[in-house]
Every structure is written in structure tokens, then in C-alpha cells.
Design a protein around this motif. Structure first.
Motif, PDB file in Angstrom:
ATOM      1  N   ASP A   1      -4.409  -6.347 -16.192  1.00 17.68           N
ATOM      2  CA  ASP A   1      -5.397  -5.607 -16.979  1.00 17.68           C
ATOM      3  C   ASP A   1      -5.545  -4.221 -16.357  1.00 17.68           C
ATOM      4  O   ASP A   1      -6.325  -4.018 -15.425  1.00 17.68           O
ATOM      5  CB  ASP A   1      -6.735  -6.352 -16.976  1.00 17.68           C
ATOM      6  N   SER A   2      -4.787  -3.251 -16.868  1.00 17.64           N
ATOM      7  CA  SER A   2      -4.788  -1.916 -16.266  1.00 17.64           C
ATOM      8  C   SER A   2      -6.119  -1.195 -16.437  1.00 17.64           C
ATOM      9  O   SER A   2      -6.408  -0.254 -15.712  1.00 17.64           O
ATOM     10  CB  SER A   2      -3.643  -1.082 -16.842  1.00 17.64           C
ATOM     11  N   LEU A   3      -6.947  -1.618 -17.392  1.00 12.69           N
ATOM     12  CA  LEU A   3      -8.248  -0.983 -17.576  1.00 12.69           C
ATOM     13  C   LEU A   3      -9.164  -1.231 -16.381  1.00 12.69           C
ATOM     14  O   LEU A   3      -9.996  -0.390 -16.045  1.00 12.69           O
ATOM     15  CB  LEU A   3      -8.909  -1.484 -18.858  1.00 12.69           C
ATOM     16  N   SER A   4      -9.018  -2.380 -15.714  1.00 10.50           N
ATOM     17  CA  SER A   4      -9.877  -2.672 -14.567  1.00 10.50           C
ATOM     18  C   SER A   4      -9.502  -1.834 -13.348  1.00 10.50           C
ATOM     19  O   SER A   4     -10.269  -1.759 -12.383  1.00 10.50           O
ATOM     20  CB  SER A   4      -9.810  -4.161 -14.218  1.00 10.50           C
TER      21      SER A   4
ATOM     22  N   ARG B   1     -14.618   4.835 -11.586  1.00  5.86           N
ATOM     23  CA  ARG B   1     -14.106   6.096 -11.028  1.00  5.86           C
ATOM     24  C   ARG B   1     -13.812   7.125 -12.112  1.00  5.86           C
ATOM     25  O   ARG B   1     -13.857   8.321 -11.869  1.00  5.86           O
ATOM     26  CB  ARG B   1     -12.845   5.829 -10.198  1.00  5.86           C
ATOM     27  N   LYS B   2     -13.525   6.668 -13.305  1.00  8.71           N
ATOM     28  CA  LYS B   2     -13.216   7.601 -14.391  1.00  8.71           C
ATOM     29  C   LYS B   2     -14.499   8.263 -14.917  1.00  8.71           C
ATOM     30  O   LYS B   2     -14.552   9.466 -15.132  1.00  8.71           O
ATOM     31  CB  LYS B   2     -12.500   6.855 -15.513  1.00  8.71           C
TER      32      LYS B   2
ATOM     33  N   ILE C   1     -22.149   3.852 -11.840  1.00  6.04           N
ATOM     34  CA  ILE C   1     -22.218   2.457 -11.396  1.00  6.04           C
ATOM     35  C   ILE C   1     -22.384   1.605 -12.641  1.00  6.04           C
ATOM     36  O   ILE C   1     -23.318   1.812 -13.428  1.00  6.04           O
ATOM     37  CB  ILE C   1     -23.386   2.251 -10.414  1.00  6.04           C
ATOM     38  N   THR C   2     -21.480   0.667 -12.836  1.00  5.42           N
ATOM     39  CA  THR C   2     -21.517  -0.158 -14.043  1.00  5.42           C
ATOM     40  C   THR C   2     -22.197  -1.506 -13.810  1.00  5.42           C
ATOM     41  O   THR C   2     -22.603  -2.163 -14.764  1.00  5.42           O
ATOM     42  CB  THR C   2     -20.095  -0.405 -14.576  1.00  5.42           C
TER      43      THR C   2
END
Length: 191
Positions: A131-134, A156-157, A161-162
Motif C-alpha cells: 500500500d504505497s499510500l501509507s 509527511r505530505k 497529525i492524523t
């Protein structure tokens, strides 16, 4: 001729024998000294040893928090272990902190290197970055000898803080490359 006199020959022979005996005695003495020094007990650790373990409330389970603080002040290499056990799964972690603080000389707070999590497949017990989105999210953690484990997920993008998950954990604190019998002053000391 004086070079062939029996007295001189006897003197040279005795001197050679005495020098050889002295050299042999010196070699034996140095060998014994080296053996004693290398066999002398040392509290220098060359492998990681558990020096402190706290429960989820920060109470001591084994070892000594003072010994951990002393080892940190002496520049020991540190590893911290923790884990969790759910109803069907367990996981254990071991990490080296990137930064350590000793607030008021009483507790230890350690910060772990930010990590990009891989996807863990619990059926196959494998981890992948499929999962490249993570890959844009870092996991950051602060751990303390009070059992505190404060984890955040940082995008980071987007630079936000999520997620934040404060937890309490049993922590195992390991040290190596330090003389556990030596005392250290606080790092701000001028002594």
C-alpha cells in the motif's frame, strides 16, 4: 691475552645466564599479570542486559531505575522492548531510541526513530509496502519509565497529525557498552 682468561669467561657465562633468567622471570611475571588483569571481574557489559523493567503504571518489576539513569549518563547503548497481547494476537517490539531525556533526574523519556509502517498480514505473518499510500505516514513515539507510550501518526505530505494513541505498556530497558559498577554525575554537572 685477557679475553681468554678463565675469570672473564666465567663472568660472561654467569652474566649471560643471569640475564636469560631475568628475561625469563620478567616474561613469566608479565604473563601472570596479563592473566590476572584479563580474568579480573568486570562490570562492563558487551551484550545487552536488562537493567530495568516497569509495569503499565510505571512501577518497578525488576532492576533499578537509578541503574538505568546512571548507565545513560555513562553513555550506554540503550534498547527498549515492549509488546501487547490481544485476544488472538501478540506482538513484541525492540527499538533503540534516537534521543533520551532524564527529567529532574527521576524518570527516563525516550524518543524513537520515526517509522513508515508496512502492512502486516496477520494470516501469513509477513510485512509489505504494497500500500504505497501509507508510505507518506510516519509513526512517532515517546516512551517513558512511567509506562507511558504516546504514539502519533504524522502525514509527511500534508504536515498534519492524523492520529494519536496514548497507551500504557510494560517496558523493558536494556543497556550495553557501559561499566555498571561505575557512578556518573548528572550531565549538567561541572565535576
Amino acid at each position: 691475552m685477557i679475553l681468554h682468561s678463565p675469570f672473564l669467561i666465567k663472568f660472561i657465562s654467569v652474566t649471560k645466564t643471569t640475564n636469560m633468567q631475568n628475561a625469563k622471570s620478567l616474561t613469566q611475571l608479565l604473563t601472570l599479570l596479563f592473566a590476572l588483569i584479563s580474568c579480573a571481574p568486570s562490570s562492563q557489559t558487551s551484550t545487552y542486559q536488562l537493567v530495568y523493567k516497569n509495569d503499565k503504571q510505571g512501577n518497578t518489576l525488576s532492576g533499578s531505575k537509578e541503574a538505568l539513569i546512571n548507565a545513560i549518563r555513562l553513555g550506554a547503548s540503550i534498547k527498549i522492548g515492549w509488546g501487547s497481547q490481544g485476544k488472538t494476537r501478540t506482538i513484541e517490539h525492540l527499538s533503540e531510541p534516537i534521543w533520551i531525556a532524564i527529567p529532574n533526574g527521576k524518570e527516563v523519556v525516550a524518543y524513537l526513530d520515526p517509522q513508515v509502517f508496512a502492512k502486516l498480514d496477520w494470516d501469513d505473518l509477513t510485512a509489505t509496502y504494497s500500500d504505497s499510500l501509507s508510505a507518506t505516514t510516519e509513526w512517532r513515539v515517546a516512551i517513558s519509565t512511567k509506562g507511558e507510550f504516546d504514539a502519533i501518526w504524522y502525514d509527511r505530505k500534508e504536515h498534519v497529525i492524523t492520529r494519536r494513541v496514548p497507551q500504557m505498556h510494560v517496558m523493558s530497558w536494556y543497556v550495553k557498552d557501559v561499566d555498571l559498577g561505575k557512578s556518573a554525575m548528572p550531565l549538567f554537572s561541572t565535576e
